[in-house]
Design an enzyme around this catalytic site. Structure first.
Site, mmCIF file in Angstrom:
data_model
loop_
_atom_site.group_PDB
_atom_site.id
_atom_site.type_symbol
_atom_site.label_atom_id
_atom_site.label_comp_id
_atom_site.label_asym_id
_atom_site.label_seq_id
_atom_site.Cartn_x
_atom_site.Cartn_y
_atom_site.Cartn_z
ATOM 1 N N LYS A 1 12.957 93.513 -26.680
ATOM 2 C CA LYS A 1 13.231 94.888 -26.249
ATOM 3 C C LYS A 1 13.738 94.908 -24.802
ATOM 4 O O LYS A 1 14.626 95.687 -24.447
ATOM 5 C CB LYS A 1 11.965 95.740 -26.387
ATOM 6 C CG LYS A 1 12.078 97.156 -25.865
ATOM 7 C CD LYS A 1 13.035 98.034 -26.659
ATOM 8 C CE LYS A 1 13.147 99.411 -26.001
ATOM 9 N NZ LYS A 1 14.026 100.327 -26.712
ATOM 10 N N LYS B 1 10.908 102.541 -16.093
ATOM 11 C CA LYS B 1 9.767 101.709 -16.531
ATOM 12 C C LYS B 1 10.289 100.442 -17.215
ATOM 13 O O LYS B 1 9.832 99.330 -16.940
ATOM 14 C CB LYS B 1 8.907 102.552 -17.488
ATOM 15 C CG LYS B 1 7.746 101.870 -18.143
ATOM 16 C CD LYS B 1 7.873 101.601 -19.628
ATOM 17 C CE LYS B 1 8.469 102.640 -20.508
ATOM 18 N NZ LYS B 1 8.590 102.290 -21.919
HETATM 19 P P1 NAD Z 1 7.617 110.878 -25.138
HETATM 20 O O1 NAD Z 1 7.124 111.041 -23.751
HETATM 21 O O2 NAD Z 1 8.549 111.883 -25.725
HETATM 22 O O3 NAD Z 1 6.363 110.747 -26.170
HETATM 23 C C1 NAD Z 1 5.149 110.143 -25.851
HETATM 24 C C2 NAD Z 1 4.021 111.018 -26.398
HETATM 25 O O4 NAD Z 1 2.774 110.376 -26.136
HETATM 26 C C3 NAD Z 1 3.960 112.404 -25.720
HETATM 27 O O5 NAD Z 1 4.069 113.418 -26.715
HETATM 28 C C4 NAD Z 1 2.601 112.406 -25.020
HETATM 29 O O6 NAD Z 1 1.958 113.683 -25.031
HETATM 30 C C5 NAD Z 1 1.841 111.394 -25.868
HETATM 31 N N1 NAD Z 1 0.679 110.839 -25.171
HETATM 32 C C6 NAD Z 1 0.588 110.351 -23.911
HETATM 33 N N2 NAD Z 1 -0.661 109.896 -23.655
HETATM 34 C C7 NAD Z 1 -1.376 110.110 -24.785
HETATM 35 C C8 NAD Z 1 -2.728 109.879 -25.161
HETATM 36 N N3 NAD Z 1 -3.594 109.326 -24.296
HETATM 37 N N4 NAD Z 1 -3.126 110.227 -26.402
HETATM 38 C C9 NAD Z 1 -2.266 110.781 -27.280
HETATM 39 N N5 NAD Z 1 -0.965 111.031 -26.998
HETATM 40 C C10 NAD Z 1 -0.537 110.707 -25.763
HETATM 41 O O7 NAD Z 1 8.263 109.422 -25.196
HETATM 42 P P2 NAD Z 1 9.266 108.826 -26.304
HETATM 43 O O8 NAD Z 1 10.665 109.062 -25.838
HETATM 44 O O9 NAD Z 1 8.846 109.259 -27.657
HETATM 45 O O10 NAD Z 1 8.993 107.252 -26.096
HETATM 46 C C11 NAD Z 1 7.825 106.616 -26.597
HETATM 47 C C12 NAD Z 1 8.003 105.115 -26.402
HETATM 48 O O11 NAD Z 1 9.164 104.673 -27.144
HETATM 49 C C13 NAD Z 1 8.233 104.675 -24.954
HETATM 50 O O12 NAD Z 1 7.589 103.447 -24.716
HETATM 51 C C14 NAD Z 1 9.745 104.523 -24.861
HETATM 52 O O13 NAD Z 1 10.117 103.589 -23.864
HETATM 53 C C15 NAD Z 1 10.076 104.024 -26.270
HETATM 54 N N6 NAD Z 1 11.430 104.335 -26.769
HETATM 55 C C16 NAD Z 1 11.982 105.569 -26.583
HETATM 56 C C17 NAD Z 1 13.274 105.818 -27.057
HETATM 57 C C18 NAD Z 1 13.950 107.158 -26.864
HETATM 58 O O14 NAD Z 1 15.187 107.239 -27.055
HETATM 59 N N7 NAD Z 1 13.259 108.229 -26.506
HETATM 60 C C19 NAD Z 1 13.985 104.809 -27.734
HETATM 61 C C20 NAD Z 1 13.364 103.582 -27.944
HETATM 62 C C21 NAD Z 1 12.090 103.347 -27.448
#
Ligand code: NAD
Length: 276
Positions: free
Chosen positions: A157, A225
């Protein structure tokens, strides 16, 4: 399968929805209530109790480390744990040391890939657990490979984010150059997309970038990050990533300028600012 799904954000919500549609019984949990098609749980413990598979899709290391003790304490010991979050390889390894049947499985494909159920998934862990996780990967992804032991998925990744970040930086420079030269940048990008410079990023993002629509998507904060993870992974592997280091600085500048909650294509604002 009975699935406990923690983290229903931009990526987690559509992924959990696909698992419901594939016929799984999904209990989801997030800090704020989210409708995803399955049952919303009252806590992490509630979501993972009785689960055959536990999934996390959380922002970064601290959030994964915060919920992990609740998973260990409340999920059945033989439940398969799949962490789809992008975190450091070291943390993924530590989780796998503390709990059997743990896979790191970060994804690529962006919000669109999650919504369309066609994510690329890079998996670290054992062959047996990878095989057991296939029904889950099939529901949310299109390309999934076991790339090594615990933490290996996170290294792949990191390589992915190196290419994605660098591509955005160069696409931003291409747009700034064409616009400054007074040529038709939209037509120019159409031509680029059809030639050797073509990429999935160019295909999916060129219109929104030209329109300066930076609705996330993938937030600058999260890419910042990831750049930290990349530079750390490069140090660990003792390799030199100068393009990655430069991209990391541009993304850090985007964050410092207040664009952290915008899509990572907002790198264009930084590159534009440098030429004004
Ligand atoms: P996001 O911030 O939209 O979603 C994360 C969710 O986790 C939020 O809804 C938040 O409320 C929840 N959360 C945080 N702490 C928590 C806890 N203690 N208990 C329960 N829920 C909790 O982020 P995202 O864009 O969905 O990304 C998630 C992961 O996927 C990250 O590591 C990111 O790097 C990776 N990612 C994101 C994308 C993208 O395009 N958005 C693509 C590939 C990978």
């Amino acid at each position: 399968m009975r699935i406990g799904f923690i983290g229903l954000g931009i990526m987690g919500r559509p992924m959990a929805g696909h698992l419901v549609r594939a016929g799984h019984e999904v209990k989801g949990y997030d800090l704020k209530e989210v409708a995803f098609g399955g049952r919303f749980a009252t806590s992490v413990a509630d979501a993972v109790r009785d689960a055959e598979v536990v999934i996390t899709m959380l922002p970064a290391d601290p959030q994964v480390e915060a919920v992990f003790p609740d998973i260990v304490a409340n999920a059945p010991a033989d439940a398969l744990y799949i962490d789809f979050s992008t975190i450091t390889p070291q943390t993924s390894r530590r989780l796998a040391e503390q709990r059997k049947r743990t896979l790191d499985a970060p994804v690529s494909g962006g919000e669109k890939g999650a919504v369309d159920g066609v994510l690329s998934i890079m998996v670290g862990g054992s062959e047996e657990d990878f095989q057991a996780a296939l029904p889950i990967f099939e529901a949310v992804g299109k390309t999934y490979r076991l790339v090594g032991g615990p933490g290996a998925g996170q290294f792949v990744k990191a390589a992915n984010q190196l290419v994605v970040g660098g591509t955005y930086a160069l696409l931003a420079e291409a747009i700034v150059l064409m616009e400054a030269a007074g040529v038709d940048a939209e037509a120019g990008l159409d031509v680029l997309a059809g030639g050797l410079a073509g990429s999935r990023i160019l295909e999916l993002k060129r219109r929104s970038m030209l329109a300066r629509d930076f609705t996330p998507g993938f937030r600058i904060d999260l890419h910042h990050k990831d750049m930290g993870i990349i530079l750390d992974a490069a140090r660990t592997a003792e390799v030199f990533v100068p393009m990655g280091a430069l991209t990391a600085q541009l993304i850090a500048a985007a964050r410092a300028q207040g664009y952290g909650s915008l899509d990572h294509s907002a790198l264009l604002k930084v590159v534009e600012g440098l030429s004004r």
